[in-house]
Design a protein around this motif. Sequence first.
Motif, PDB file in Angstrom:
ATOM      1  N   CYS A  84      10.189  -6.949  -2.427  1.00  0.00           N
ATOM      2  CA  CYS A  84      11.374  -6.113  -2.600  1.00  0.00           C
ATOM      3  C   CYS A  84      11.774  -5.395  -1.309  1.00  0.00           C
ATOM      4  O   CYS A  84      10.938  -4.822  -0.620  1.00  0.00           O
ATOM      5  CB  CYS A  84      11.073  -5.064  -3.679  1.00  0.00           C
ATOM      6  SG  CYS A  84      12.451  -3.952  -4.024  1.00  0.00           S
ATOM      7  N   ALA A  85      13.066  -5.447  -1.003  1.00  0.00           N
ATOM      8  CA  ALA A  85      13.633  -4.605   0.057  1.00  0.00           C
ATOM      9  C   ALA A  85      14.111  -3.342  -0.641  1.00  0.00           C
ATOM     10  O   ALA A  85      14.973  -3.404  -1.517  1.00  0.00           O
ATOM     11  CB  ALA A  85      14.802  -5.322   0.725  1.00  0.00           C
ATOM     12  N   ALA A  86      13.529  -2.197  -0.291  1.00  0.00           N
ATOM     13  CA  ALA A  86      13.761  -0.981  -1.062  1.00  0.00           C
ATOM     14  C   ALA A  86      14.168   0.176  -0.155  1.00  0.00           C
ATOM     15  O   ALA A  86      13.616   0.360   0.920  1.00  0.00           O
ATOM     16  CB  ALA A  86      12.493  -0.609  -1.841  1.00  0.00           C
ATOM     17  N   THR A  87      15.139   0.964  -0.643  1.00  0.00           N
ATOM     18  CA  THR A  87      15.573   2.132   0.135  1.00  0.00           C
ATOM     19  C   THR A  87      14.727   3.363  -0.195  1.00  0.00           C
ATOM     20  O   THR A  87      15.068   4.463   0.202  1.00  0.00           O
ATOM     21  CB  THR A  87      17.047   2.471  -0.154  1.00  0.00           C
ATOM     22  OG1 THR A  87      17.147   2.897  -1.519  1.00  0.00           O
ATOM     23  CG2 THR A  87      17.952   1.293   0.099  1.00  0.00           C
ATOM     24  N   SER A  88      13.620   3.171  -0.919  1.00  0.00           N
ATOM     25  CA  SER A  88      12.814   4.308  -1.352  1.00  0.00           C
ATOM     26  C   SER A  88      11.868   4.755  -0.228  1.00  0.00           C
ATOM     27  O   SER A  88      12.125   4.482   0.943  1.00  0.00           O
ATOM     28  CB  SER A  88      12.076   3.942  -2.640  1.00  0.00           C
ATOM     29  OG  SER A  88      11.483   2.663  -2.522  1.00  0.00           O
ATOM     30  N   ASN A  89      10.786   5.429  -0.569  1.00  0.00           N
ATOM     31  CA  ASN A  89      10.005   6.147   0.436  1.00  0.00           C
ATOM     32  C   ASN A  89       8.553   5.719   0.577  1.00  0.00           C
ATOM     33  O   ASN A  89       7.867   6.148   1.492  1.00  0.00           O
ATOM     34  CB  ASN A  89      10.062   7.638   0.123  1.00  0.00           C
ATOM     35  CG  ASN A  89       9.929   7.885  -1.374  1.00  0.00           C
ATOM     36  OD1 ASN A  89       8.957   7.457  -1.979  1.00  0.00           O
ATOM     37  ND2 ASN A  89      10.906   8.524  -1.971  1.00  0.00           N
ATOM     38  N   ARG A  90       8.035   4.935  -0.363  1.00  0.00           N
ATOM     39  CA  ARG A  90       6.615   4.558  -0.274  1.00  0.00           C
ATOM     40  C   ARG A  90       6.438   3.073  -0.493  1.00  0.00           C
ATOM     41  O   ARG A  90       6.970   2.514  -1.450  1.00  0.00           O
ATOM     42  CB  ARG A  90       5.774   5.335  -1.305  1.00  0.00           C
ATOM     43  CG  ARG A  90       5.645   6.768  -0.907  1.00  0.00           C
ATOM     44  CD  ARG A  90       4.510   7.494  -1.599  1.00  0.00           C
ATOM     45  NE  ARG A  90       4.519   8.848  -1.073  1.00  0.00           N
ATOM     46  CZ  ARG A  90       4.650   9.951  -1.793  1.00  0.00           C
ATOM     47  NH1 ARG A  90       4.701   9.883  -3.103  1.00  0.00           N
ATOM     48  NH2 ARG A  90       4.680  11.117  -1.210  1.00  0.00           N
ATOM     49  N   ASN A  91       5.634   2.476   0.390  1.00  0.00           N
ATOM     50  CA  ASN A  91       5.322   1.054   0.295  1.00  0.00           C
ATOM     51  C   ASN A  91       3.856   0.852  -0.063  1.00  0.00           C
ATOM     52  O   ASN A  91       3.257  -0.155   0.270  1.00  0.00           O
ATOM     53  CB  ASN A  91       5.654   0.364   1.623  1.00  0.00           C
ATOM     54  CG  ASN A  91       5.045   1.088   2.818  1.00  0.00           C
ATOM     55  OD1 ASN A  91       4.512   2.188   2.676  1.00  0.00           O
ATOM     56  ND2 ASN A  91       5.096   0.482   3.987  1.00  0.00           N
ATOM     57  N   PHE A  92       3.266   1.853  -0.722  1.00  0.00           N
ATOM     58  CA  PHE A  92       1.855   1.769  -1.118  1.00  0.00           C
ATOM     59  C   PHE A  92       1.609   0.546  -2.010  1.00  0.00           C
ATOM     60  O   PHE A  92       2.492   0.110  -2.736  1.00  0.00           O
ATOM     61  CB  PHE A  92       1.458   3.008  -1.930  1.00  0.00           C
ATOM     62  CG  PHE A  92       1.489   4.305  -1.170  1.00  0.00           C
ATOM     63  CD1 PHE A  92       1.487   4.341   0.213  1.00  0.00           C
ATOM     64  CD2 PHE A  92       1.506   5.499  -1.859  1.00  0.00           C
ATOM     65  CE1 PHE A  92       1.487   5.551   0.894  1.00  0.00           C
ATOM     66  CE2 PHE A  92       1.514   6.711  -1.193  1.00  0.00           C
ATOM     67  CZ  PHE A  92       1.509   6.748   0.191  1.00  0.00           C
ATOM     68  N   GLU A  93       0.361   0.082  -1.992  1.00  0.00           N
ATOM     69  CA  GLU A  93      -0.042  -0.996  -2.918  1.00  0.00           C
ATOM     70  C   GLU A  93       0.281  -0.574  -4.348  1.00  0.00           C
ATOM     71  O   GLU A  93      -0.091   0.515  -4.777  1.00  0.00           O
ATOM     72  CB  GLU A  93      -1.567  -1.200  -2.852  1.00  0.00           C
ATOM     73  CG  GLU A  93      -2.028  -1.956  -1.646  1.00  0.00           C
ATOM     74  CD  GLU A  93      -3.554  -2.154  -1.679  1.00  0.00           C
ATOM     75  OE1 GLU A  93      -4.139  -2.186  -2.773  1.00  0.00           O
ATOM     76  OE2 GLU A  93      -4.126  -2.265  -0.586  1.00  0.00           O
TER      77      GLU A  93
END
Lengths: 467, 201
Positions: free
Chosen positions: A425-434
């Motif tokens: 996913c390409a996401a405009t959010s704030n966390r890329n955690f597992e």
Amino acid sequence: MSPKTLYDKIWDAHVVHQADDGTCLLYIDRHLVHEVTSPQAFEGLRMAGRTVRAPEKTIAVPDHNVPTTAGRDTHIDNEESRIQVEALDRNARDFGINYYPVSDIRQGIVHIVGPEQGWTLPGMTVVCGDSHTATHGAFGALAHGIGTSEVEHVLATQTLIQQKSKNMKVEITGKLRPGVTAKDITLSVIGATGTAGGTGHVIEYCGQAIRDLSMEGRMTVCNMAIEGGARAGLIAPDEKTFAYVMGRPHAPKGAQWEAALAWWKTLYSDEGAQFDKVVTLRGEDIAPVVTWGTSPEDVLPITGVVPDPESFTGGKVEAARRSLDYMGLVPGQKLSEIRIDTVFIGSCTNGRIEDLRAAAAILKGKKIKDGLRAMVVPGSGLVRAQAEEEGLAQIFIDAGFEWRLAGCSMCLAMNPDQLSPGERCAATSNRNFEGRQGRGGRTHLLSPAMAAAAAVTGRLTDVREMM
Amino acid sequence: MTPFTTLTGIAAPMPLVNIDTDMIIPKQFLKTIKRSGLGRNLFDEMRFTPDGAEIAEFVLNQPAYRKAGILVAGDNFGCGSSREHAPWALLDFGIRAVISTSFADIFYNNCFKNGILPIVLPADQVEVLMEDARKGANARMTVDLGAQTVTASDGRSFSFEVDPFRKHCLMNGLDDIGLSLEKVASIDAYEKRTSALRPWV
């Protein structure tokens, strides 16, 4: 009097009591509440026979696990989510606090609703049981996340027991280049300092590139201060701030407005104020960026390649190896060749009107890549309504996006909006955690314009090629 | 809150850096309206397969560490969200102390509110304790909050810093709210003073 930082000034204005060891009782001007981190706090109050000290300064809105599809105001399928939302309904009613239920057009993500309704004002202390409370720092308010025990403490006493943090200055000089946004600034800062770079500090963002940002952009920058480890992010209020605040439902009016304005204009770091740590980036050096790993510090310009874990040192070698394994990437792979399955535009980082405008500007007259899943989740009901009025919603729908109702949605995937294992996913959010967006889900953080570009091509894409 | 004075127990090594709150307790377990019962889902996605079977290699699934009371972890432990479910899950599992070179701010605060002691030590000392933890169940570590020391199984001892007020509250299991309410006169006075100064608040 010795020169003070903006943080010093707000702190000093809120000290209720200072113990000999320096521990302070700090007054809290606004307490924002949502359904996930508050039920145990209200339960604690009831068990101790306590009440909410300042219900008029307490604002609640369900956002974390509400569905973003129609019908949610009458029924939420997931039983546990429904119980949490119903608990918030009941607690708001029982304790007489300000409340925006899902049926209210003003409902949305707590950090979007607060500023939108004028609850967040310069010079205030603002807390919420959510780490992205840092968002409100864009107004020159001292705003940070707290745990549930502290939520209960604020409900009962309208204060927090606090130790003062250190002062850190992050200056972004000069001007941003075309295609570079507030999201690229905030990610680039974390890339430069690391996720623990701000630990123990309150960051003040300053410099020409910050001054040039709109209030929406400043909120994006401060929102991710926590991802850099800082307790809070701050930006000194200026004419843009005052213009944004004026006329909002809970902003002061008339003579009170004038009095407020006079105080707000004193809220800046004095000439010669001391900072414990200073980081400077040149605005011209910042490129559109994406994350490649599972920590927000794993940031690189879109023109880069996936790094080799061996290029790091210490514990980061193993962490990077684990990240690449999880993300299904190999060292040397071009970031712009990473294919995606899903695009998520929304969250307290990038769910405001300006974010939707930036994405729509790229999408206008285009279609998303065949087979891609793409979703826009406006940050509030009012953002949604405005986007419909401006014709943005139609651009998204025509491009093939789903046009959802307001909430936190796929940023943390507590509601039905989730990734499947391996879904990228390409996401405009704030966390890329597992596992953040769903177990096994793979997240690449980027700006709304970059997310829109990725939706069109089906891979991570340099938005400058489409401008 | 259960007071914390001394703790002797098995320490589990988790050398990974940036162990975040989503790893400690994934969001699907935040839907509870209670504080208890989260221990079974501690580190859920690292500990169990999607169908619920244990992942044998994960440290807390290894026989030596199933009853660990201490974690020795990589840098920046507890980064991410403010969810107090993270310390609730650790506590419910039986972890009362976490040792690292650094902690995320909100997580660090949340630990003290729940009777968990987060201990910050320099990297070389954390490495010594990490090695000690790797020895397994025969290597018992001792944390003495009064003396502010951590002692490895071979007797090597390291001093740590802790804020005196937090130490006092933790050692006596004190409720912050009760303490703050003793200062209600100061809160009243502050509100009176500022309502004249900043009436718009």
